[in-house]
Design a protein around this motif. Structure first.
Motif, short mmCIF file in Angstrom:
data_model
loop_
_atom_site.label_atom_id
_atom_site.label_comp_id
_atom_site.label_asym_id
_atom_site.label_seq_id
_atom_site.Cartn_x
_atom_site.Cartn_y
_atom_site.Cartn_z
N PRO A 1 24.23 2.68 38.88
CA PRO A 1 25.01 3.14 40.39
C PRO A 1 26.34 3.74 39.93
O PRO A 1 26.69 4.71 40.74
CB PRO A 1 25.15 1.97 41.03
N GLU B 255 13.97 11.10 43.21
CA GLU B 255 13.54 9.93 44.04
C GLU B 255 13.25 8.62 42.98
O GLU B 255 13.55 7.61 43.52
CB GLU B 255 12.16 10.24 44.62
N MET C 43 16.83 7.43 42.39
CA MET C 43 17.34 6.43 43.68
C MET C 43 16.73 5.27 43.90
O MET C 43 17.48 4.52 44.27
CB MET C 43 17.17 7.50 45.13
N GLN C 44 15.54 5.36 43.79
CA GLN C 44 14.82 4.03 43.92
C GLN C 44 15.32 3.04 42.80
O GLN C 44 15.58 1.88 43.03
CB GLN C 44 13.39 4.08 43.43
N SER C 45 15.73 3.43 41.39
CA SER C 45 16.25 2.55 40.41
C SER C 45 17.81 2.05 41.07
O SER C 45 18.10 0.84 40.93
CB SER C 45 16.22 3.28 39.37
N ILE C 46 18.61 2.96 41.56
CA ILE C 46 19.79 2.65 42.11
C ILE C 46 19.77 1.84 43.09
O ILE C 46 20.62 0.80 43.11
CB ILE C 46 20.54 4.13 42.30
N GLN C 47 18.86 1.88 44.04
CA GLN C 47 18.60 1.04 45.33
C GLN C 47 18.35 -0.20 44.67
O GLN C 47 18.85 -1.16 45.36
CB GLN C 47 17.78 1.73 46.28
N ALA C 48 17.33 -0.33 44.00
CA ALA C 48 16.87 -1.81 43.22
C ALA C 48 17.89 -2.43 42.61
O ALA C 48 18.25 -3.57 42.82
CB ALA C 48 15.57 -1.55 42.17
N THR C 49 18.66 -1.72 41.95
CA THR C 49 20.14 -2.39 41.07
C THR C 49 21.01 -3.05 42.03
O THR C 49 21.42 -4.05 41.86
CB THR C 49 20.33 -1.29 40.23
N SER C 50 21.19 -1.89 43.04
CA SER C 50 22.03 -2.55 44.02
C SER C 50 21.83 -3.66 45.06
O SER C 50 22.65 -4.45 45.28
CB SER C 50 22.56 -1.34 45.11
N SER C 51 20.42 -3.70 45.08
CA SER C 51 19.86 -5.12 45.99
C SER C 51 20.04 -6.18 45.06
O SER C 51 20.28 -7.28 45.57
CB SER C 51 18.22 -4.75 46.20
N LYS D 204 23.62 -7.24 45.21
CA LYS D 204 23.84 -7.97 46.35
C LYS D 204 23.44 -9.39 46.30
O LYS D 204 23.91 -10.27 46.83
CB LYS D 204 23.29 -7.23 47.56
#
Length: 426
Positions: free
Chosen positions: A41, A403, A406-414, A417
């Motif tokens: 990220p 895409e 972005m999927q990897s970034i969102q998964a890492t952020s989740s 969190k």
């Protein structure tokens, strides 16, 4: 004192080894980060810039070679040596504009509308037969004012899009049932029939090879491939045997020097260009074959002029650029497949196979390795339709990569969190 000295030398030696080892490890980690396709990220890398760099480099090389190879014929036909250069520049600018718009389109849109895009591609192939302009005995271009559209180019891209979506919907049928394997071949047969009316056998071969490769990657059975290959080779052989001009091309390709001023004229002139180029070439602008000895020097045979002016080094450099683009497309497809993005994976595979085979046929035809097929060199040769569609193909690769990242970034952020929430609960 000697033991102390030896201990000091040993400690210094150990210190040097540990320092070198630490440096090597740091360098290795840095190199791994550079080539790691998975972004973090904090990196801000939301797309692969190397696709854009490769395309721009090939644009510039193509513009220079079109300028070098087209000036003599442009001077004779239009009394303006920069006619084709100006048009090629406009095509590049138009391609970049379309790329900017296409980059905003999500891959879900391509998958959802793949059938409509295929119908539009078939519509273009029908229209070109009705109102198309004929050049050198082939009816392949739709004239829209100052713009000419080669209908086969968008038809190729839209067919590959449809095929990728079909393999996602019917992958189990393709692997287990003959009907699932045969349905995309029926669609291919319709397109092939329309392309034969132009005629454009080169595009049919590119589509056939790409279809063959995609079905293989989708997991079709070996006996299905043997059947498909046998039927395809038989039909292509019959098309060559029963069409006099195609048979002349094949016989001319096998021995162009038998009729150097007839059926083998274009190939002999191209081989002369390759021969004059040797290792380092004659220098930019010093080609003799482009002085209207070699027909289609700025389109189908631009690589022959490049070989004459830049030699083996020039040809090897272009092939290396194309190889990197193809390799990255295939690796992108592999990464998408690992993340269960099947449509994106098959579409990336199709683009990689397409670019690879078309580049190989173009260079092979100009070098006398395969019969001439009238296929452009991707992102290099003159031609607006080919330039725009190939640019669109590269943009689709960029979008797929974006895409996935972005999927990897969102998964890492989740994950972060959820980890923080767990720590707070503890």
């Amino acid at each position: 004192m000697k033991p102390v000295s030896s201990l000091e030398n040993k400690s210094e030696h150990d210190f040097n080894l540990s320092t070198i080892s630490s440096v090597i490890n740091n360098v290795g980690t840095s190199v791994a980060k550079v080539f790691d396709s998975e972004p973090t990220p904090q990196s801000g890398m939301v797309f692969d810039r190397s696709f854009i760099i490769l395309a721009l480099v090939m644009y510039m090389i193509g513009l220079v070679m079109v300028a070098s190879s087209s000036m003599p014929v442009a001077e004779r036909l239009f009394n303006n040596p920069f006619h084709f250069v100006i048009r090629h520049t406009i095509y590049i600018v138009l391609s970049l504009g379309i790329a900017g718009v296409a980059l905003q389109i999500p891959m879900a849109w391509w998958q959802k509308n793949s059938s409509y895009l295929l119908i539009f591609g078939i519509f273009l192939l029908v229209v070109v037969l009705l109102i198309g302009r004929s050049v050198n005995g082939s009816t392949r271009w739709i004239v829209l004012g100052p713009i000419t559209v080669q209908a086969a180019e968008p038809a190729k891209l839209f067919f590959f899009c449809y095929l990728a979506a079909y393999l996602v919907r019917r992958r189990d049928q393709v692997m287990e049932d003959w009907k699932g394997f045969a349905k995309p071949l029926v669609v291919f047969a319709v397109l092939a029939g329309l392309l034969l009316r132009q005629p454009d056998l080169g595009t049919i071969i590119v589509m056939f090879v790409t279809t063959f490769g995609l079905l293989f990657l989708a997991g079709a059975k070996l006996w299905q491939f043997v059947s498909l290959a046998s039927v395809g080779i038989l039909l292509l052989s019959l098309l060559a045997i029963f069409e006099p001009y195609r048979w002349r091309r094949i016989t001319g390709f096998l021995d162009p020097w038998e009729d150097p001023f007839g059926s083998g004229y274009q190939l002999t002139q191209s081989l002369m260009a390759y021969g004059r180029g040797e290792i380092f070439g004659q220098g930019l602008g010093n080609s003799i074959q482009k002085l209207e000895y070699l027909p289609e020097a700025h389109t189908d045979f631009v690589m022959a002029v490049l070989a004459e002016e830049f030699g083996f080094i020039g040809i090897a450099s272009i092939l290396a650029l194309s190889m990197v683009l193809v390799f990255k497309a295939l690796m992108l497809g592999k990464k998408a497949l690992a993340k269960e993005k099947f449509f994106e994976a098959f579409f990336a595979y199709a683009i990689g196979i397409w670019v690879c085979f078309q580049a190989a046929v173009n260079v092979g035809a100009s070098a006398g390795i395969v019969p001439t097929k009238g296929l452009t060199m991707p992102l290099i040769s003159y031609g607006g339709s080919s330039m725009i569609i190939m640019t669109l193909a590269v943009v689709i690769l960029v979008r797929i990569d974006h895409e996935l990242r972005m999927q990897s970034i969102q998964a890492t952020s989740s994950k972060r969190k959820s980890r923080k929430a767990g720590e707070m609960n503890e």
